[in-house]
Write a protein that holds these residues in place. Structure first.
Motif, short mmCIF file in Angstrom:
data_model
loop_
_atom_site.label_atom_id
_atom_site.label_comp_id
_atom_site.label_asym_id
_atom_site.label_seq_id
_atom_site.Cartn_x
_atom_site.Cartn_y
_atom_site.Cartn_z
N LEU A 1 -29.05 -20.90 19.13
CA LEU A 1 -30.49 -20.78 18.88
C LEU A 1 -30.98 -21.78 17.84
CD1 LEU A 1 -30.77 -16.87 18.76
CD2 LEU A 1 -31.73 -18.35 20.53
N GLU A 2 -30.18 -21.96 16.79
CA GLU A 2 -30.61 -22.84 15.71
C GLU A 2 -30.54 -24.31 16.07
OE1 GLU A 2 -28.30 -21.37 12.45
OE2 GLU A 2 -29.54 -19.56 12.23
N THR B 1 -39.42 -19.67 26.71
CA THR B 1 -38.97 -20.46 27.86
C THR B 1 -37.84 -21.41 27.46
OG1 THR B 1 -41.20 -20.35 28.80
CG2 THR B 1 -39.72 -22.04 29.69
N GLU B 2 -38.01 -22.01 26.26
CA GLU B 2 -37.00 -22.96 25.77
C GLU B 2 -35.67 -22.24 25.51
OE1 GLU B 2 -35.96 -26.92 24.44
OE2 GLU B 2 -37.65 -26.12 25.57
N ILE B 3 -35.73 -21.07 24.90
CA ILE B 3 -34.50 -20.30 24.61
C ILE B 3 -33.78 -19.95 25.92
CG2 ILE B 3 -33.67 -18.06 23.78
CD1 ILE B 3 -35.82 -18.24 21.58
N LEU B 4 -34.54 -19.47 26.90
CA LEU B 4 -33.93 -19.11 28.18
C LEU B 4 -33.32 -20.32 28.88
CD1 LEU B 4 -36.65 -16.58 29.46
CD2 LEU B 4 -34.33 -16.04 28.67
N SER B 5 -33.94 -21.50 28.67
CA SER B 5 -33.41 -22.73 29.30
C SER B 5 -32.08 -23.16 28.69
CB SER B 5 -34.43 -23.87 29.19
OG SER B 5 -34.49 -24.36 27.86
N TYR B 6 -31.78 -22.65 27.48
CA TYR B 6 -30.51 -22.96 26.82
C TYR B 6 -29.39 -22.03 27.30
CZ TYR B 6 -31.85 -26.55 23.44
OH TYR B 6 -32.23 -27.74 22.85
#
Length: 407
Positions: free
Chosen positions: A92-93, A247-252
């Motif tokens: 996350l970081e 959306t960005e977190i899920l894409s990771y």
């Protein structure tokens, strides 16, 4: 065409002249009272929307600063805890714009103090991580915030700590815990621990001030957890872009559930705002009806008292529309002055409530006056006032000349 434009401007000048003379010769007391009524209606139109906006800002700030951060990651469906917390934090970081993450372990426990008991939530946190996401550490009213190495210390919310001899109206309270006191905690797995109260915090958020915190190290040991958490709070560099970050977190490749602070609140704020908006709609409608009635009565009485004068003006060749326009211009003048006085009054009310805010369950609420609300209120006032002023003027001005002169 040029003659037509000249005639129009000439007609407006005559209407303005008649309007000004009518205002000069009219009752100053009636004029002042009408302007004040318009001003108060304007304040009413702007005040409630500004409080609604203030409520939204306060609840959002409380959620982000003390409760769940901008986003919260929860265990996937069917799991009680998030596994592999350290690895997930590192992932996350790495995402640009995420400034902090804080894993929390949550458990419903019972607190015991001097024969009193209270059931509430206990959170296990890593103090340094928590500082990077929430502002609880900045709101200690007694003692100190937790340190990473603490295993026998607890910090307690001001409502849970309570005041000696004062019941908190159904909220969990130990009625008088102070810094340095010992509190027994019964965990859901049957374990009991005794902690020294290291500090007491006050955030003015009920959900937080009725809870307590120990370190993740301590709580993991009691509950037998290893690199697990009930949730991970996420702090972003910018508020208001939670959906983009989600959306960005899920894409990771994050497999757990990701919720924005609004989604986590379960629509509570939205429901509250909907209720406020219904009240605001009713209040706005009543205010505009009052404006219509006041302006209609003032112009109606004005035109009735000047029926003979209107008949004479028509007899000497003044166009009926010019006479009607003179009364419309009076209405525009009264409404403009009333709106200006209303803006001044509203600024005074806003300044007062900024210094002495309204206290809501989520914390102090400051009025947030939006330019759109002011413009909308001014447009509404002018719209209803012109209609209310035009109708009686039109009715009298269209009378037969002899009928008008006879009164």
């Amino acid at each position: 065409a040029k003659g037509g434009v000249t005639a129009v401007f000439s007609g407006i000048r005559v209407s303005a002249f008649l309007a000004w003379k009518s205002i000069q010769r009219g009752s100053r007391g009636t004029l002042a009272l009408t302007i004040m009524i318009i001003a108060l209606i304007f304040v009413n139109l702007v005040f409630l929307p500004s409080i609604i906006s203030g409520v939204v800002v306060t609840f959002d700030a409380q959620s982000i600063d003390f409760d769940v951060g901008n986003l919260v990651i929860e265990p996937r469906e069917g799991s009680r805890y998030i596994d592999g917390v350290d690895g997930l934090q590192k992932k996350l970081e790495q995402i640009p714009g995420i400034t902090g993450t804080s894993p929390r372990i949550a458990a419903g426990v019972t607190y015991f103090y001097r024969g009193r008991n209270a059931a509430s939530t206990l959170y296990g946190i890593n103090p340094e991580d928590e500082r990077s996401v929430t502002r609880i550490a900045d709101h200690m009213i007694a003692g100190e915030f937790l340190s990473n190495g603490d295993t026998d210390a607890i910090i307690i919310g001001t409502i849970l700590a309570g005041t000696e001899g004062v019941a908190e109206g159904g909220l969990p309270s130990l009625e008088g815990v102070g810094v340095g006191d010992s509190v027994d905690v019964a965990y859901p797995n049957g374990a009991t621990r005794t902690y020294r109260v290291k500090g007491i915090f006050e955030t003015q958020s009920f959900g937080v001030d009725t809870a307590a915190f120990v370190t993740t190290r301590e709580m993991s040991q009691v509950l037998g957890l290893d690199d697990q958490a009930s949730a991970i709070l996420v702090k972003t560099a910018v508020n208001g872009r939670e959906e983009e970050y989600k959306t960005e977190i899920l894409s990771y490749g994050v497999q757990e559930d990701v919720l924005t602070f609004r989604e986590k609140s379960g629509g509570f704020v939205e429901q509250a705002i909907q209720s406020f908006n219904i009240i605001n709609a009713i209040s706005t409608l009543v205010s505009l009806i009052i404006a219509i009635v006041v302006v209609f009565i003032v112009i109606f009485i004005n035109t009735v008292n000047r029926r003979r004068q209107i008949g004479i003006l028509k007899a000497i060749g003044i166009d009926q529309q010019i006479i009607i326009n003179s009364y419309v211009l009076q209405v525009l003048f009264i409404t403009a002055i009333g709106a200006l006085v209303g803006i001044v009054l509203n600024a005074g009310v806003t300044a007062y409530l900024t210094a002495y805010p309204l206290v809501f369950p989520g914390g102090p609420v400051y009025p947030e006056v939006e330019a759109s609300a002011i413009l909308r209120s001014i447009a509404s006032l002018f719209g209803v006032s012109v209609v209310a002023g035009y109708i009686p003027a039109w009715r009298i001005a269209r009378e037969d000349i002899l009928t008008a002169i006879r009164g």
